[in-house]
Design a protein around this motif. Structure first.
Motif, PDB file in Angstrom:
ATOM      1  N   ARG A 195      37.522  27.317  47.094  1.00 28.86           N
ATOM      2  CA  ARG A 195      37.093  28.718  46.983  1.00 28.86           C
ATOM      3  C   ARG A 195      38.269  29.673  46.971  1.00 28.86           C
ATOM      4  O   ARG A 195      38.153  30.792  46.467  1.00 28.86           O
ATOM      5  CB  ARG A 195      36.156  29.059  48.148  1.00 28.86           C
ATOM      6  CG  ARG A 195      34.837  28.331  48.039  1.00 28.86           C
ATOM      7  CD  ARG A 195      33.869  28.749  49.118  1.00 28.86           C
ATOM      8  NE  ARG A 195      32.918  27.669  49.339  1.00 28.86           N
ATOM      9  CZ  ARG A 195      32.675  27.117  50.522  1.00 28.86           C
ATOM     10  NH1 ARG A 195      33.280  27.569  51.602  1.00 28.86           N
ATOM     11  NH2 ARG A 195      31.824  26.132  50.631  1.00 28.86           N
ATOM     12  N   MET A 196      39.398  29.246  47.549  1.00 29.55           N
ATOM     13  CA  MET A 196      40.569  30.120  47.510  1.00 29.55           C
ATOM     14  C   MET A 196      41.179  30.142  46.120  1.00 29.55           C
ATOM     15  O   MET A 196      41.910  31.048  45.769  1.00 29.55           O
ATOM     16  CB  MET A 196      41.594  29.680  48.550  1.00 29.55           C
ATOM     17  CG  MET A 196      41.081  29.890  49.964  1.00 29.55           C
ATOM     18  SD  MET A 196      42.295  29.516  51.224  1.00 29.55           S
ATOM     19  CE  MET A 196      43.079  31.093  51.372  1.00 29.55           C
ATOM     20  N   ILE A 237      39.197  29.554  43.221  1.00 34.16           N
ATOM     21  CA  ILE A 237      38.183  29.878  42.222  1.00 34.16           C
ATOM     22  C   ILE A 237      37.342  31.040  42.721  1.00 34.16           C
ATOM     23  O   ILE A 237      36.669  30.922  43.756  1.00 34.16           O
ATOM     24  CB  ILE A 237      37.310  28.632  41.965  1.00 34.16           C
ATOM     25  CG1 ILE A 237      38.259  27.514  41.581  1.00 34.16           C
ATOM     26  CG2 ILE A 237      36.229  28.949  40.941  1.00 34.16           C
ATOM     27  CD1 ILE A 237      37.842  26.539  40.626  1.00 34.16           C
ATOM     28  N   GLY A 238      37.410  32.161  42.031  1.00 39.64           N
ATOM     29  CA  GLY A 238      36.708  33.357  42.492  1.00 39.64           C
ATOM     30  C   GLY A 238      35.284  33.393  41.974  1.00 39.64           C
ATOM     31  O   GLY A 238      34.932  32.694  41.024  1.00 39.64           O
ATOM     32  N   TYR A 291      40.560  42.126  51.416  1.00 37.20           N
ATOM     33  CA  TYR A 291      40.098  41.075  52.327  1.00 37.20           C
ATOM     34  C   TYR A 291      40.596  39.675  51.951  1.00 37.20           C
ATOM     35  O   TYR A 291      41.056  38.919  52.798  1.00 37.20           O
ATOM     36  CB  TYR A 291      38.567  41.076  52.423  1.00 37.20           C
ATOM     37  CG  TYR A 291      38.070  40.095  53.456  1.00 37.20           C
ATOM     38  CD1 TYR A 291      38.349  40.300  54.805  1.00 37.20           C
ATOM     39  CD2 TYR A 291      37.375  38.951  53.091  1.00 37.20           C
ATOM     40  CE1 TYR A 291      37.929  39.386  55.755  1.00 37.20           C
ATOM     41  CE2 TYR A 291      36.949  38.038  54.041  1.00 37.20           C
ATOM     42  CZ  TYR A 291      37.233  38.264  55.364  1.00 37.20           C
ATOM     43  OH  TYR A 291      36.828  37.359  56.307  1.00 37.20           O
ATOM     44  N   GLY A 292      40.505  39.367  50.645  1.00 39.70           N
ATOM     45  CA  GLY A 292      40.944  38.044  50.209  1.00 39.70           C
ATOM     46  C   GLY A 292      42.413  37.814  50.531  1.00 39.70           C
ATOM     47  O   GLY A 292      42.815  36.717  50.950  1.00 39.70           O
ATOM     48  N   LEU A 331      42.898  37.246  54.215  1.00 38.79           N
ATOM     49  CA  LEU A 331      42.557  35.864  54.569  1.00 38.79           C
ATOM     50  C   LEU A 331      43.729  34.927  54.307  1.00 38.79           C
ATOM     51  O   LEU A 331      43.919  33.941  55.004  1.00 38.79           O
ATOM     52  CB  LEU A 331      41.365  35.374  53.744  1.00 38.79           C
ATOM     53  CG  LEU A 331      39.977  35.813  54.150  1.00 38.79           C
ATOM     54  CD1 LEU A 331      38.963  35.205  53.208  1.00 38.79           C
ATOM     55  CD2 LEU A 331      39.683  35.386  55.573  1.00 38.79           C
ATOM     56  N   ARG A 332      44.513  35.275  53.274  1.00 38.64           N
ATOM     57  CA  ARG A 332      45.636  34.425  52.925  1.00 38.64           C
ATOM     58  C   ARG A 332      46.881  34.778  53.716  1.00 38.64           C
ATOM     59  O   ARG A 332      47.961  34.254  53.447  1.00 38.64           O
ATOM     60  CB  ARG A 332      45.898  34.536  51.415  1.00 38.64           C
ATOM     61  CG  ARG A 332      44.853  33.755  50.607  1.00 38.64           C
ATOM     62  CD  ARG A 332      44.674  34.307  49.216  1.00 38.64           C
ATOM     63  NE  ARG A 332      43.652  33.559  48.481  1.00 38.64           N
ATOM     64  CZ  ARG A 332      42.336  33.711  48.669  1.00 38.64           C
ATOM     65  NH1 ARG A 332      41.888  34.577  49.561  1.00 38.64           N
ATOM     66  NH2 ARG A 332      41.472  33.004  47.969  1.00 38.64           N
ATOM     67  N   ARG A 355      37.754  42.522  43.894  1.00 37.33           N
ATOM     68  CA  ARG A 355      37.919  41.752  45.128  1.00 37.33           C
ATOM     69  C   ARG A 355      38.267  40.299  44.802  1.00 37.33           C
ATOM     70  O   ARG A 355      39.120  39.684  45.447  1.00 37.33           O
ATOM     71  CB  ARG A 355      36.610  41.816  45.916  1.00 37.33           C
ATOM     72  CG  ARG A 355      36.630  41.138  47.246  1.00 37.33           C
ATOM     73  CD  ARG A 355      35.364  41.438  47.997  1.00 37.33           C
ATOM     74  NE  ARG A 355      34.185  40.838  47.349  1.00 37.33           N
ATOM     75  CZ  ARG A 355      32.941  41.057  47.740  1.00 37.33           C
ATOM     76  NH1 ARG A 355      32.694  41.855  48.764  1.00 37.33           N
ATOM     77  NH2 ARG A 355      31.943  40.482  47.125  1.00 37.33           N
ATOM     78  N   ALA A 356      37.597  39.781  43.743  1.00 41.14           N
ATOM     79  CA  ALA A 356      37.889  38.404  43.344  1.00 41.14           C
ATOM     80  C   ALA A 356      39.245  38.318  42.653  1.00 41.14           C
ATOM     81  O   ALA A 356      40.009  37.386  42.873  1.00 41.14           O
ATOM     82  CB  ALA A 356      36.785  37.877  42.435  1.00 41.14           C
ATOM     83  N   THR A 409      42.930  37.990  44.493  1.00 43.43           N
ATOM     84  CA  THR A 409      43.506  36.744  44.982  1.00 43.43           C
ATOM     85  C   THR A 409      43.973  35.854  43.844  1.00 43.43           C
ATOM     86  O   THR A 409      44.264  34.681  44.047  1.00 43.43           O
ATOM     87  CB  THR A 409      42.477  35.978  45.816  1.00 43.43           C
ATOM     88  OG1 THR A 409      41.330  35.730  44.998  1.00 43.43           O
ATOM     89  CG2 THR A 409      42.029  36.792  47.017  1.00 43.43           C
TER      90      THR A 409
END
Lengths: 314, 310
Positions: B143-144, B146-147, B166-167, B170-171, B219-220, B223
């Motif tokens: 999931r990290m 593939i958005g 946010y993404g 998370l990283r 948002r997607a 990342t």
């Protein structure tokens, strides 16, 4: 108009109009019934509150709050009681809220759906309906004797925490469930772990509901008498527990946890059972104050919920 | 009429060789943008699209092979084999319940959030040959990389800025300047920057539906995913917002491989380079979008796209 003669008459405009006005009348009737029921509830509460305030009116003085219990009604106060109640509530909240919220998070976000969690769920719901005296008996055996906490504030706080744990769990689960799944999917989709989804999204967005549940639980606990009488609360006490704040480092002391205590409902119970009518007005005043404390807590809950709802509307 | 054979056959293993000039003319009707970055390490895979047409070489970003998916005992996807071309838009069409979304959600392992689900077969992500549905592959890692953009816009009830950041948070990105820079880049990438640059600290829930969906795309994008999945991204939007999203998807193919599920045939025809038609969990036909929509090889496909069922 339908071709079917069986329903054709029902579609006649005049009949439709007549039928509609009849349905609207029913609609109005329900509004009135609902309003009446609500007003009756409110009126009962208001009458109760006003009655208490009137009976205890001459006792609403500063001295009433700062005096210990006394054999003479006019000199008796609720100092030990309200301090005791406050401290017990602190212990209850500190114990019940983290455990209850954690349990709810586990059940909602982590636990697999199988027969074991189903049993836990049913039990939690049932525990909310167990009579409080039963919790008192459990606590007497467990906290007072087994853990040797004695008749202390700690024991009382733990007892009430046990009592409201199911309420906190159920309310928290409800709040967590109201967070749309789409939000969880969005966070998971970005690569969040379960704990990250919980701490960054689920918990913040359900805070309003959780706090409401917590305060509803505490409102229940504040009025409970039976369990703390069972564990042996004193009804006549002329000293305060050790102060939680000290003048020397580390400025906070937990000695009060082991001190004996009394609480508002117990003080009331004690006064009500005395023959001297002067004590009746003491009891009424204490009752009004207890009711006021409960309403205040509920008011805070409503305010918190309102604030969070305004910020987050799905 | 609905036989399970598929038109598409990805010939694997990859043939390592020179990137042929022909891959730049995959579609005759639409030139590939010149600025497409080259990634030397990617394997080259020959894909025969249809039986009668010439072989073209293109980079495959993800090769789906014999993929089956089970909800408990129910087999929702049956032996799908589809090559997902790199930096292209692949659309999945088919009637409700045909398994398009189920298929899409295999790519970022969303099914793993449900109990009692099982994958068979493989989705090999290139260039590093990672099997996305492999048992030992961490779904979070997948999931990290593939958005996904969902059917209903689902921004977090936080500020616009925090949604996009946010993404990256998370990283582990903590530097405020870096975050601000990346958030701006992602918002520009999603054609939203001009509309929200003065309200980055406002709640994302105050945006319009179309803006929210573009925020979800930003948002997607923030990342830098390798594949971006769209699950009917415009089904909750009005035509104007839909047009904006479609335009955005067309420009996104420069930077990311796009896989889109749509109910809207015109949309699939407009935005996609390749189209897969699914029915009852099976792949009926996979081909260039132009071919699918003008001269489908299967009767079932033709019936569906001309609106005879579904």
């Amino acid at each position: 108009m339908s071709d079917n003669p069986a329903i054709a008459t029902f579609l006649d405009p005049k009949l439709v109009r007549d039928g509609l006005s009849r349905r609207k009348v029913l609609d109005q009737v329900f509004v009135i019934v609902g309003l009446l029921v609500m007003l009756v509830c409110l009126a009962i509460l208001a009458v109760l509150f006003i009655d208490l305030v009137r009976d205890g009116s001459e006792r609403f003085t500063w001295d009433f709050f700062t005096n210990f219990a006394s054999r003479r009604a006019e000199r008796a106060g609720i100092l030990a009681a309200w301090v005791g109640t406050t401290l017990i509530m602190i212990v209850t909240a500190v114990c019940a809220v983290p455990v209850g919220v954690a349990a709810a998070i586990y059940l909602e976000e982590y636990a697999p759906k199988n027969w074991f969690t189903a049993i836990i769920e049913i039990n939690v719901t049932n525990l909310a309906g167990v009579p409080s005296i039963v919790y008192g008996l459990l606590a007497l055996g467990l906290f007072v004797y087994q853990f040797d906490l004695g008749q202390s504030i700690a024991a009382a706080g733990l007892t009430l925490a046990l009592l409201i744990l199911p309420i906190v769990i159920v309310a928290t689960r409800e709040a967590i469930r109201s967070v749309p799944n789409a939000i969880r999917e969005a966070a998971y989709g970005l690569g969040a772990t379960r704990w990250e989804v919980t701490k960054d999204h689920v918990l913040p967005y359900s805070t309003g509901g959780i706090l409401t549940g917590m305060i509803l639980g505490l409102s229940r606990a504040i009025g409970e008498t039976a369990p703390i009488i069972t564990i042996g609360a004193l009804s006549f006490i002329a000293f305060l527990p050790e102060s939680p704040f000290t003048s020397e480092f580390p400025f906070i002391s937990f000695g009060w946890l082991n001190d004996p205590f009394t609480a508002m409902p117990i003080q009331m119970f004690n006064w009500v059972s005395r023959p001297d009518p002067a004590f009746q007005s003491n009891a009424a005043a204490a009752g009004a104050i207890l009711l006021g404390m409960t309403l205040l807590m509920n008011g805070v809950a409503i305010w918190i919920r309102y604030r969070y709802r305004k910020k987050i509307n799905w | 009429m609905m036989d399970s054979s598929t038109m598409a056959r990805a010939q694997l293993p990859p043939q390592v060789g020179e990137r042929s000039g022909e891959e730049h003319s995959l579609r005759n009707d639409q030139p590939v943008p010149a600025g497409t970055p080259e990634r030397g390490e990617s394997p080259k895979i020959s894909v025969t699209v249809g039986d009668t047409r010439k072989v073209r070489t293109l980079e495959v970003k993800a090769a789906v092979e014999n993929l089956s998916f089970y909800y408990g005992q129910h087999r929702a996807l049956k032996n799908l084999t589809i090559p997902i071309a790199d930096k292209q838009v692949t659309a999945l069409i088919g009637p409700s319940g045909c398994g398009k979304s189920t298929f899409l959600r295999c790519f970022n392992r969303m099914h793993d959030l449900q109990p009692d689900t099982r994958y068979e077969g493989s989705i090999t992500l290139h260039p590093d040959n990672l099997n996305l549905v492999g048992e030992h592959v961490d779904p979070i890692e997948v999931r990290m990389r593939i958005g996904m953009v969902f059917q209903k816009p689902n921004p977090f009830p936080k500020s616009v800025f925090e949604n996009v950041a946010y993404g990256l948070r998370l990283r582990g990105v903590r530097n405020r300047a870096t975050l601000a820079e990346e958030v701006e880049k992602a918002l520009r990438g999603a054609a939203l920057w001009d509309e929200v640059k003065d309200r980055l600290q406002d709640s994302a829930l105050a945006l319009s539906g179309g803006q929210m969906q573009r925020l979800c795309i930003a948002r997607a994008l923030a990342t830098t995913p390798e594949i971006l999945l769209f699950d009917e991204p415009t089904s909750a939007l009005d035509p104007i917002a839909t047009a904006k999203i479609e335009e955005l998807i067309s420009t996104l193919r420069d930077q990311v491989t796009v896989l889109i599920v749509t109910h809207n045939m015109q949309q699939a025809a407009r935005v996609s380079d390749y189209t897969a038609f699914m029915y009852l969990g099976e792949l009926i036909e996979f081909d260039e979008a132009a071919k699918i929509f003008t001269n489908p090889g299967k009767k079932a496909t033709e019936d569906y796209i001309t609106g005879r069922y579904g």
